[in-house]
Write an enzyme that holds these catalytic residues in place. Structure first.
Site, PDB file in Angstrom:
ATOM      1  N   HIS A  22       1.031  -1.365   0.073  1.00  0.00           N
ATOM      2  CA  HIS A  22       0.066  -0.226  -0.036  1.00  0.00           C
ATOM      3  C   HIS A  22       0.806   1.249   0.058  1.00  0.00           C
ATOM      4  O   HIS A  22       0.377   2.292   0.000  1.00  0.00           O
ATOM      5  CB  HIS A  22      -1.007   0.056   1.133  1.00  0.00           C
ATOM      6  N   HIS A  23       2.231   1.346  -0.081  1.00  0.00           N
ATOM      7  CA  HIS A  23       2.914   2.382   0.130  1.00  0.00           C
ATOM      8  C   HIS A  23       3.574   3.023  -1.275  1.00  0.00           C
ATOM      9  O   HIS A  23       3.861   4.082  -1.504  1.00  0.00           O
ATOM     10  CB  HIS A  23       4.042   2.115   0.965  1.00  0.00           C
ATOM     11  N   ALA A  24       3.412   2.226  -2.173  1.00  0.00           N
ATOM     12  CA  ALA A  24       3.727   2.548  -3.623  1.00  0.00           C
ATOM     13  C   ALA A  24       3.034   3.640  -4.228  1.00  0.00           C
ATOM     14  O   ALA A  24       1.936   3.662  -4.131  1.00  0.00           O
ATOM     15  CB  ALA A  24       3.918   1.165  -4.462  1.00  0.00           C
TER      16      ALA A  24
END
Length: 575
Positions: A146-148
């Site tokens: 979920h950080h990209a």
């Protein structure tokens, strides 16, 4: 054999579950000392298979996402960079590495692009199957990165499979709800949908001098998406009860107010107690309660992985939550599997909370919950969406023809693995030999009273586990380990003379016939041997045994060694 699962109490609706797994995912390695270890997904899959959950769901190996599919969210230049860079040529891309934040938390390793393709492909195909009503719950534990960002790697994440999956859901669904229970804020997903009301993001995370530093209570979205981004910042050490006291009321209000037609749940397990990078204190049951609660709304549900850096706990939690999705609760004893030693010393499934102090006071949680619910009320109910034609994508062709790869099947295989993976076992089905021993069932081999003495019962698999050893141990779990041939308890001594085959004497033949008649008249009484004798009687019995040939491997031929010397000779029955 104990049951490996039991039905979940109160779960009356059967869900069609699609489970995505690619065996290549466990072969990727971020590098020595890096906390992210894709092997955890293989460990979870090993538990899923050895618990027998494959009988409850369809298993798929999704097609890896292509560069074109990734560019639905990511920039073309960034995807090209991920496709080109390797450890051998990374020195030629120093400037690009700095630009795209690749090199420290997000290292360059062998197979980087293939790893991203597998992760994104599972989430996209899971979303596509949900949209076409081919399943009710889709699971991709390799996803949840979920950080990209659009043009940047971040927090061990390169390609945001969640955003790609949500974009696929939005082709068919008016509103999608994204819930994040990872210990870190789901900044990449929130940023992607920060200006739209078609996706509501709800994140429960640790906030305050903690990566990624976003997710403040006042971050609620902008423009058309204002108040459609909800953040619930937490402090260290939150317990199961406190987490439940805020999670369920907030999600219940979101469902009533926003009324989404599909849900994406990111199940990052770094919020569990004892995680190497996390600081919360949830048990496995507390974490899984979120899955159970979200499932209860009976909406199309996409379950994704995420963070989690204590591998044995990650695999435990995801395997347990896979069972909940399939409607069963797994037994506490972990079955023997290829990673069995990782789960010692107790070899139990549960992950317990520790005695860490909970810094989330009731007053703090109530204040944050009140503000979050107030922000939610500003939305004014579910937004309307203009109906448009569904755009066509390459993934549509793959799903419209599920048998397009049947020509690749081995013609010599009667049932290829592709068909076996897509098969689900109905409740009460008795035709699958894999469930042997479950539910009190056994493979009975009734040859007269063959199983009465226990020697003739079949033993399947390892039985007592790989750590136990005994004098009668077999080779393992394969066909060579199946003890289907009775043991010969008595054998001639190495120095015994070779017996000659002669015609049996007339005296020994009637005695043998009498013994056989006794066994036939009363099958429940095992045949017994004559008491020990000396001289000519012993030689006669040897000659009789040699003349009649080797004893058949049946109950009539098996002699219990302990009772043979003490049992008296029985009189023949009256004719």
């Amino acid at each position: 054999m104990t049951e490996k699962w039991e039905p979940v109490d109160g779960d009356t609706q059967k869900k069609r579950v699609c489970y995505f797994y690619d065996s290549d995912i466990g072969g990727f390695h971020y590098g020595p000392g890096h906390p992210m270890k894709p092997t955890r997904i293989r460990m979870c899959h090993s538990l899923v298979m050895n618990y027998g959950l494959y009988k409850k769901m369809e298993i798929f190996r999704a097609k890896p996402a292509t560069k074109r599919e990734m560019t639905q969210f990511h920039s073309d230049e960034y995807v090209d960079f991920l496709n080109k860079i390797t450890p051998s040529n990374m020195n030629s891309f120093v400037k690009e590495q700095h630009k795209y934040n690749v090199g420290d938390d997000c290292p360059v390793f062998d197979g980087l692009f293939e790893y991203c393709s597998i992760s994104a492909g599972g989430s996209m195909e899971g979303a596509a199957r949900l949209s076409r009503d081919k399943c009710d719950i889709a699971i991709n534990w390799a996803g949840g990165l979920h950080h990209a960002k659009k043009s940047e790697a971040s927090g061990f994440c390169y390609v945001n499979d969640i955003v790609l999956g949500i974009l696929e859901l939005l082709r068919y669904h008016n509103r999608v709800l994204y819930i994040d229970i990872d210990v870190h804020h789901g900044d990449g997903v929130e940023e992607a949908f920060y200006t739209t009301d078609r996706v509501m993001t709800v994140s429960f995370h640790k906030y305050g001098e903690y990566f990624p530093g976003t997710g403040e209570l006042r971050d609620v979205g902008i423009m058309k998406g204002k108040y459609y981004a909800l953040n619930f910042p937490l402090r260290d050490g939150i317990s199961d009860d406190n987490y439940k006291s805020v999670f369920e009321p907030v999600i219940m209000s979101v469902m009533e107010t926003y009324n989404p037609s599909a849900i994406v749940l990111q199940c990052g397990t770094d919020s569990l107690s004892g995680d190497k990078l996390g600081c919360l204190n949830l048990s496995m049951k507390g974490h899984a309660n979120c899955v159970k609660f979200v499932k209860s709304f009976n909406k199309p549900l996409l379950l994704l992985g995420g963070g989690g850096y204590t591998m044995r706990n990650v695999s435990r939690a995801w395997a347990y939550e896979t069972g909940l999705a399939a409607g069963v609760e797994l037994a506490p004893e972990i079955p023997v599997n290829e990673y069995y030693e990782y789960f010692g010393p107790n070899y139990e499934l549960d992950v317990k909370s520790s005695n860490t102090e909970d810094l989330n006071t009731p007053a703090y949680l109530d204040r944050v919950k009140r503000i979050v619910l107030e922000n939610l009320r500003h939305t004014g109910g579910p937004p309307s969406t203009q109906m448009t034609d569904i755009p066509s994508l390459p993934i549509d062709v793959d799903l419209e023809d599920p048998n397009q790869d049947e020509d690749m099947d081995d013609p010599n295989e009667r049932r290829p693995m592709r068909l076996l993976d897509s098969r689900r076992q109905a409740d009460g089905e008795l035709s699958d030999s894999d469930d042997e021993g479950e539910g009190g069932r056994r493979d009975h081999a009734d040859h007269k009273d063959f199983e009465s003495n226990g020697e003739g019962s079949h033993k399947f698999g390892m039985g007592v586990g790989i750590l136990a050893s005994s004098a009668g141990a077999t080779h393992g779990a394969g066909p060579s380990g199946h003890r289907t041939i009775p043991r010969v308890l008595t054998s001639p001594k190495p120095d015994s003379p070779t017996m000659e085959v002669d015609t049996p004497s007339s005296d020994s033949a009637p005695a043998e016939a009498q013994t056989n008649n006794t066994a036939e008249a009363n099958p429940s009484v095992p045949p017994v041997s004559a008491p020990a004798s000396t001289g000519s009687e012993s030689e006669a019995s040897k000659e009789t045994e040699a003349a009649s040939g080797p004893a058949p491997a049946t109950e009539d031929a098996m002699v219990v060694e302990e009772t043979s010397s003490a049992a008296p000779k029985t009189d023949p029955p009256a004719s």
